[in-house]
Design a protein around this motif. Sequence first.
Motif, PDB file in Angstrom:
ATOM      1  N   ILE A 150       0.825  -0.946   0.503  1.00 32.97           N
ATOM      2  CA  ILE A 150       0.056  -0.018  -0.419  1.00 32.97           C
ATOM      3  C   ILE A 150       0.941   1.351  -0.257  1.00 32.97           C
ATOM      4  CG2 ILE A 150      -1.680   1.542   1.868  1.00 32.97           C
ATOM      5  CD1 ILE A 150      -2.499  -1.377   2.026  1.00 32.97           C
ATOM      6  N   LEU A 151       0.357   2.779  -0.619  1.00 31.08           N
ATOM      7  CA  LEU A 151       1.834   3.585  -0.758  1.00 31.08           C
ATOM      8  C   LEU A 151       0.392   4.824  -0.532  1.00 31.08           C
ATOM      9  CD1 LEU A 151       3.551   5.276  -2.267  1.00 31.08           C
ATOM     10  CD2 LEU A 151       1.975   5.083  -4.099  1.00 31.08           C
ATOM     11  N   VAL A 152       1.024   4.910   0.931  1.00 31.06           N
ATOM     12  CA  VAL A 152       0.323   6.241   1.178  1.00 31.06           C
ATOM     13  C   VAL A 152       1.202   7.897   0.719  1.00 31.06           C
ATOM     14  CG1 VAL A 152      -0.431   7.789   3.483  1.00 31.06           C
ATOM     15  CG2 VAL A 152       0.288   5.070   3.121  1.00 31.06           C
ATOM     16  N   SER A 153       0.346   8.102   0.108  1.00 30.55           N
ATOM     17  CA  SER A 153       0.858   9.596  -1.556  1.00 30.55           C
ATOM     18  C   SER A 153       0.787  10.982  -0.216  1.00 30.55           C
ATOM     19  CB  SER A 153       0.524   9.195  -2.476  1.00 30.55           C
ATOM     20  OG  SER A 153      -0.609   9.874  -2.293  1.00 30.55           O
ATOM     21  N   ASP A 154      -0.378  10.544   0.299  1.00 34.18           N
ATOM     22  CA  ASP A 154      -0.789  12.185   1.304  1.00 34.18           C
ATOM     23  C   ASP A 154      -0.185  12.199   2.651  1.00 34.18           C
ATOM     24  OD1 ASP A 154      -1.059  13.758  -1.280  1.00 34.18           O
ATOM     25  OD2 ASP A 154      -3.118  13.275  -0.840  1.00 34.18           O
ATOM     26  N   PRO A 155       0.170  13.319   3.385  1.00 31.94           N
ATOM     27  CA  PRO A 155       0.162  13.193   5.202  1.00 31.94           C
ATOM     28  C   PRO A 155      -1.066  13.023   5.622  1.00 31.94           C
ATOM     29  CG  PRO A 155       1.186  15.339   3.462  1.00 31.94           C
ATOM     30  CD  PRO A 155       0.121  14.556   2.754  1.00 31.94           C
ATOM     31  N   ILE A 156      -0.904  11.185   5.902  1.00 30.00           N
ATOM     32  CA  ILE A 156      -1.172  10.977   6.980  1.00 30.00           C
ATOM     33  C   ILE A 156      -1.599  10.539   8.317  1.00 30.00           C
ATOM     34  CG2 ILE A 156      -3.588   8.989   6.994  1.00 30.00           C
ATOM     35  CD1 ILE A 156      -3.705   9.304   3.787  1.00 30.00           C
ATOM     36  N   SER A 157      -2.192  10.924   9.130  1.00 27.17           N
ATOM     37  CA  SER A 157      -1.987  10.404  10.929  1.00 27.17           C
ATOM     38  C   SER A 157      -1.229   8.742  11.022  1.00 27.17           C
ATOM     39  CB  SER A 157      -2.430  10.578  11.216  1.00 27.17           C
ATOM     40  OG  SER A 157      -2.744  10.046  12.710  1.00 27.17           O
TER      41      SER A 157
END
Length: 528
Positions: free
Chosen positions: A4-11
């Motif tokens: 899984i790629l997280v591409s925005d700042p997420i807690s």
Amino acid sequence: MIKILVSDPISEVGLKSLLDAEDIQVDIKTDLNSQELKSIIGEYQGLLVRSQTKVTKEIIEAGKHLLVIGRAGVGVDNIDIKAATEHGIAVINAPDGNTISACEHTLAMLLSMSRWIPQAHNDLTQKQWNRKKYVGVELNNKVLGIIGLGRIGLEVAKRAKAFNMILIGYDPFTTEEQAQKNGIQLKSLEEVLRQADFLTVHTPLTKETKYMIDDKQFSLMKKGIRIVNCARGGIIREEALIKALNEGIVEAATIDVFEKEPPLDSPLLDHPKVITTPHLGASTKEAQLNVAIDVAKEVYHYLAGVPYKNAINMPSLPSDILNHLKPYIPLAEKLGTFISSVIMGGIQKVEIIYSGDIIEEEIDYLTRNILKGILRQHMGITEVNDVNADVMAKRRNIEVVEIRSNKTHGFTNLITVKLTTNIEEKSISGTLLNGYGPRFVNFNGSTIDVIPEGHLIITEHIDKPGIIGKFGTLLGNAGINIGTMQVGRNKVGGTAIGIFGVDKEVEDHILDELIKVENVSNTYYVEL
Ligand SMILES: NC(=O)c1ccc[n+]([C@@H]2O[C@H](COP(=O)([O-])OP(=O)(O)OC[C@H]3O[C@@H](n4cnc5c(N)ncnc54)[C@H](O)[C@@H]3O)[C@@H](O)[C@H]2O)c1
Ligand SMILES: O=C(O)CC[C@@H](O)C(=O)O
């Protein structure tokens, strides 16, 4: 391993359930440009974003292995939903976690605008004591027009009532009763625009809401109106807003969201009567934690095949309903797989008749599974899934008809799938026997009792003595054991069918042998 790629700042605290999962690798890369994202997205099954990453058609097409896109927040206007749906990618959002924050930001904007707080503060930082310049207005007894009476709109209403505001609203998808329950008088858009002293918009950005506040709408407003947009840039046309501000129709505006973000060349930023924030509605510790927890849980559930509730491009079912539907799902897919294996020609129409207790359920979900079975089996479309099954059928000009009927033919529930091709029409009916699982109970009008699993040979023949014996001999000689057998006929000596459950895979040459038996018209093989 699922990636899984997280591409925005997420807690990251909120993402803990994904970060801790043994079978999931989470990569956090929040500074990718669109080209960089495109070049790596092919490695991932999941993508998590907020509002910055633009998940365009191009990105979706490059995401060859993408199964799910999770949006930590409400608005999904940064995701090409149509493209995701066509590619069978679920889009899941987290709509509840930031409602209160966005609502409180709206109230903060209303209050600062009514008393010119940022402007007065700025002057004071320049050592200017401008008490006369900044005379405000009270909220008390003023009419607040709320466009969009969903989660945030209603929370804003609740708090505005505490300021003794008079609440009017417009939302074509709500009822007068629902509005009244929340202390809001439901009106037409025009009435809201004509009567409001303050106006706040809380709709999603859609084809219908884009520029819903334009020159014409500004011309209807009371002179001196004050406006808030904490929903989406583009609901109010910025150019028209600037004009209305300059003409004195709008006394002040507070804007958190812009047509283009960041809006660094927007004249709104320099206008003395405009207060702006850089899309901060959901930027609180609480909201960011909430949306991250929600989206992580939903994406994990989706990947694990466990009920989830916030999919944008699939029926979102509460988990109790989904659990209730669960046993019907394999039956639905198997009905589709079976009927499409025993028919010739190009499919033109799928008619699905639901009867019995099943008609109370969310049958759209079952229809998608029937279509999935049909499209995979008959057309070899492997990429079809719950998300895109109906889009794929539509794209192939297949007419899909759902009928709810009270004719149960003695079963508590019954699903019949009738398939029409340019050559023939065939049907199969199945039921779920309480405690015994799924059964096929009728094939082309003949009563049968078949457990839909394993390797099945289906024959169409004339009801004459000796045929079944010959089948047995042929299969025996090929080393194929018959485990179960069902024969049916429309009348003695008429058209008959045989369904043989065998213990191993059947090769084409065996079917060719079976069809050579006298009075046999068709033979098929299906694995369920
Ligand atoms: N500024 C931020 O950071 C921030 C944070 C959260 C949400 N939002 C945005 O706020 C908006 C509202 O979010 P929500 O959670 O309340 O959504 P919601 O889906 O609960 O409510 C939206 C409401 O708009 C109504 N609506 C749809 N089309 C309409 C139309 N043509 N005219 C009038 N009403 C219409 C719907 O019926 C619904 O009641 C969304 O645009 C969302 O993206 C912004
Ligand atoms: O990601 C954000 O902070 C913005 C979220 C907000 O616009 C939303 O639609 O949920």
